[in-house]
Design a protein around this motif. Sequence first.
Motif, PDB file in Angstrom:
ATOM      1  N   ASP A   1       0.819  -1.081   0.125  1.00 60.99           N
ATOM      2  CA  ASP A   1       0.040  -0.012  -0.157  1.00 60.99           C
ATOM      3  C   ASP A   1       0.982   1.174  -0.054  1.00 60.99           C
ATOM      4  O   ASP A   1       0.838   2.348  -0.829  1.00 60.99           O
ATOM      5  CB  ASP A   1      -0.996   0.035   1.414  1.00 60.99           C
ATOM      6  CG  ASP A   1      -1.993   1.062   1.366  1.00 60.99           C
ATOM      7  OD1 ASP A   1      -2.876   1.331   0.143  1.00 60.99           O
ATOM      8  OD2 ASP A   1      -1.873   1.999   1.923  1.00 60.99           O
ATOM      9  N   ALA A   2       1.843   1.429   0.726  1.00 60.26           N
ATOM     10  CA  ALA A   2       2.688   2.224   0.851  1.00 60.26           C
ATOM     11  C   ALA A   2       3.368   2.788  -0.508  1.00 60.26           C
ATOM     12  O   ALA A   2       3.671   3.792  -0.798  1.00 60.26           O
ATOM     13  CB  ALA A   2       3.793   2.131   2.089  1.00 60.26           C
ATOM     14  N   HIS A   3       3.881   1.458  -1.059  1.00 63.84           N
ATOM     15  CA  HIS A   3       4.494   1.670  -2.517  1.00 63.84           C
ATOM     16  C   HIS A   3       3.626   2.075  -3.500  1.00 63.84           C
ATOM     17  O   HIS A   3       3.922   3.067  -4.231  1.00 63.84           O
ATOM     18  CB  HIS A   3       5.183   0.314  -2.814  1.00 63.84           C
ATOM     19  CG  HIS A   3       5.900   0.504  -3.919  1.00 63.84           C
ATOM     20  ND1 HIS A   3       5.625   0.215  -5.292  1.00 63.84           N
ATOM     21  CD2 HIS A   3       7.397   1.278  -4.191  1.00 63.84           C
ATOM     22  CE1 HIS A   3       6.590   0.272  -6.205  1.00 63.84           C
ATOM     23  NE2 HIS A   3       7.602   0.939  -5.607  1.00 63.84           N
ATOM     24  N   LYS A   4       2.485   1.646  -3.685  1.00 65.58           N
ATOM     25  CA  LYS A   4       1.420   1.933  -4.496  1.00 65.58           C
ATOM     26  C   LYS A   4       0.888   3.458  -4.365  1.00 65.58           C
ATOM     27  O   LYS A   4       0.670   4.237  -5.420  1.00 65.58           O
ATOM     28  CB  LYS A   4       0.125   1.069  -4.400  1.00 65.58           C
ATOM     29  CG  LYS A   4      -0.989   1.211  -5.453  1.00 65.58           C
ATOM     30  CD  LYS A   4      -2.196   0.230  -5.320  1.00 65.58           C
ATOM     31  CE  LYS A   4      -3.389   0.515  -5.607  1.00 65.58           C
ATOM     32  NZ  LYS A   4      -4.570  -0.207  -5.256  1.00 65.58           N
ATOM     33  N   ASN A   5       0.610   3.924  -3.015  1.00 62.44           N
ATOM     34  CA  ASN A   5       0.138   5.183  -2.905  1.00 62.44           C
ATOM     35  C   ASN A   5       1.461   6.028  -2.566  1.00 62.44           C
ATOM     36  O   ASN A   5       1.017   7.076  -1.688  1.00 62.44           O
ATOM     37  CB  ASN A   5      -0.697   5.011  -1.634  1.00 62.44           C
ATOM     38  CG  ASN A   5      -2.042   4.314  -2.185  1.00 62.44           C
ATOM     39  OD1 ASN A   5      -2.375   4.518  -3.197  1.00 62.44           O
ATOM     40  ND2 ASN A   5      -2.383   3.404  -1.339  1.00 62.44           N
ATOM     41  N   TRP A   6       2.781   5.869  -2.966  1.00 64.76           N
ATOM     42  CA  TRP A   6       3.597   6.992  -2.414  1.00 64.76           C
ATOM     43  C   TRP A   6       3.424   8.204  -2.577  1.00 64.76           C
ATOM     44  O   TRP A   6       3.153   8.646  -3.901  1.00 64.76           O
ATOM     45  CB  TRP A   6       4.990   6.313  -3.211  1.00 64.76           C
ATOM     46  CG  TRP A   6       6.222   7.032  -2.831  1.00 64.76           C
ATOM     47  CD1 TRP A   6       6.826   7.087  -1.501  1.00 64.76           C
ATOM     48  CD2 TRP A   6       7.078   7.709  -3.369  1.00 64.76           C
ATOM     49  NE1 TRP A   6       8.034   7.687  -1.435  1.00 64.76           N
ATOM     50  CE2 TRP A   6       8.045   8.288  -2.706  1.00 64.76           C
ATOM     51  CE3 TRP A   6       7.123   7.983  -4.897  1.00 64.76           C
ATOM     52  CZ2 TRP A   6       9.148   9.073  -3.386  1.00 64.76           C
ATOM     53  CZ3 TRP A   6       8.043   9.338  -5.650  1.00 64.76           C
ATOM     54  CH2 TRP A   6       9.110   9.328  -4.541  1.00 64.76           C
ATOM     55  N   PRO A   7       3.416   9.095  -1.939  1.00 64.18           N
ATOM     56  CA  PRO A   7       3.125  10.531  -2.192  1.00 64.18           C
ATOM     57  C   PRO A   7       4.066  11.340  -3.041  1.00 64.18           C
ATOM     58  O   PRO A   7       3.842  12.508  -3.123  1.00 64.18           O
ATOM     59  CB  PRO A   7       2.768  11.148  -0.430  1.00 64.18           C
ATOM     60  CG  PRO A   7       3.686  10.396   0.098  1.00 64.18           C
ATOM     61  CD  PRO A   7       3.587   9.062  -0.349  1.00 64.18           C
ATOM     62  N   GLY A   8       5.304  11.081  -2.979  1.00 64.95           N
ATOM     63  CA  GLY A   8       6.395  11.717  -3.539  1.00 64.95           C
ATOM     64  C   GLY A   8       7.373  11.876  -2.679  1.00 64.95           C
ATOM     65  O   GLY A   8       7.365  11.370  -1.581  1.00 64.95           O
ATOM     66  N   GLY A   9       8.377  12.577  -3.032  1.00 65.93           N
ATOM     67  CA  GLY A   9       9.723  12.835  -2.278  1.00 65.93           C
ATOM     68  C   GLY A   9      10.755  12.529  -2.995  1.00 65.93           C
ATOM     69  O   GLY A   9      10.838  12.263  -4.163  1.00 65.93           O
ATOM     70  N   HIS A  10      11.992  11.946  -2.131  1.00 67.61           N
ATOM     71  CA  HIS A  10      13.163  11.750  -2.770  1.00 67.61           C
ATOM     72  C   HIS A  10      12.812  10.407  -3.531  1.00 67.61           C
ATOM     73  O   HIS A  10      12.399   9.309  -2.857  1.00 67.61           O
ATOM     74  CB  HIS A  10      14.298  11.387  -1.710  1.00 67.61           C
ATOM     75  CG  HIS A  10      15.677  11.718  -2.487  1.00 67.61           C
ATOM     76  ND1 HIS A  10      16.183  10.400  -2.889  1.00 67.61           N
ATOM     77  CD2 HIS A  10      16.438  12.588  -2.703  1.00 67.61           C
ATOM     78  CE1 HIS A  10      17.229  10.803  -3.522  1.00 67.61           C
ATOM     79  NE2 HIS A  10      17.433  11.950  -3.261  1.00 67.61           N
ATOM     80  N   PRO A  11      13.337  10.095  -4.789  1.00 70.85           N
ATOM     81  CA  PRO A  11      13.129   8.731  -5.482  1.00 70.85           C
ATOM     82  C   PRO A  11      13.641   7.593  -4.710  1.00 70.85           C
ATOM     83  O   PRO A  11      13.346   6.366  -4.951  1.00 70.85           O
ATOM     84  CB  PRO A  11      13.800   9.020  -6.730  1.00 70.85           C
ATOM     85  CG  PRO A  11      13.750  10.770  -7.051  1.00 70.85           C
ATOM     86  CD  PRO A  11      13.830  11.019  -5.726  1.00 70.85           C
ATOM     87  N   SER A  12      14.935   8.016  -3.946  1.00 70.41           N
ATOM     88  CA  SER A  12      15.352   6.697  -3.232  1.00 70.41           C
ATOM     89  C   SER A  12      14.590   6.167  -2.229  1.00 70.41           C
ATOM     90  O   SER A  12      14.583   4.980  -1.909  1.00 70.41           O
ATOM     91  CB  SER A  12      16.764   7.215  -2.626  1.00 70.41           C
ATOM     92  OG  SER A  12      16.737   8.132  -1.735  1.00 70.41           O
ATOM     93  N   GLU A  13      13.625   6.976  -1.701  1.00 68.21           N
ATOM     94  CA  GLU A  13      12.745   6.589  -0.778  1.00 68.21           C
ATOM     95  C   GLU A  13      11.606   5.515  -1.458  1.00 68.21           C
ATOM     96  O   GLU A  13      11.290   4.487  -0.634  1.00 68.21           O
ATOM     97  CB  GLU A  13      11.599   7.568  -0.127  1.00 68.21           C
ATOM     98  CG  GLU A  13      12.520   8.805   0.667  1.00 68.21           C
ATOM     99  CD  GLU A  13      11.844   9.751   1.083  1.00 68.21           C
ATOM    100  OE1 GLU A  13      10.737  10.050   0.748  1.00 68.21           O
ATOM    101  OE2 GLU A  13      12.447  10.721   1.939  1.00 68.21           O
ATOM    102  N   GLN A  14      11.276   5.784  -2.850  1.00 68.90           N
ATOM    103  CA  GLN A  14      10.321   4.912  -3.165  1.00 68.90           C
ATOM    104  C   GLN A  14      10.952   3.475  -3.629  1.00 68.90           C
ATOM    105  O   GLN A  14      10.681   2.404  -3.402  1.00 68.90           O
ATOM    106  CB  GLN A  14      10.037   5.623  -4.652  1.00 68.90           C
ATOM    107  CG  GLN A  14       8.678   4.577  -5.370  1.00 68.90           C
ATOM    108  CD  GLN A  14       8.097   5.301  -6.497  1.00 68.90           C
ATOM    109  OE1 GLN A  14       8.880   5.882  -7.272  1.00 68.90           O
ATOM    110  NE2 GLN A  14       6.913   4.880  -6.838  1.00 68.90           N
TER     111      GLN A  14
END
Length: 66
Positions: A26-39
């Motif tokens: 769910d967190a990966h699917k709904n990732w709100p943005g930010g630094h790409p390394s977080e995704q």
Amino acid sequence: MTFEKQEVNIKLNGWAVKVLLNLLIDAHKNWPGGHPSEQEDLYILKNGFYRAYMDCIFMMESNKPR
């Protein structure tokens, strides 16, 4: 010392692995943005928990009476 050099061992049952996997999906699917390394970190964690979940499934199947 950095977080990358720290190791932590956690013992989880299959149910906990499944719950954490669902949270990571769910967190990966709904990732709100930010630094790409977080995704990318979420992706790596999600895949690791998926492997652990599949190990649990395999062990349950191999322990079924025949």
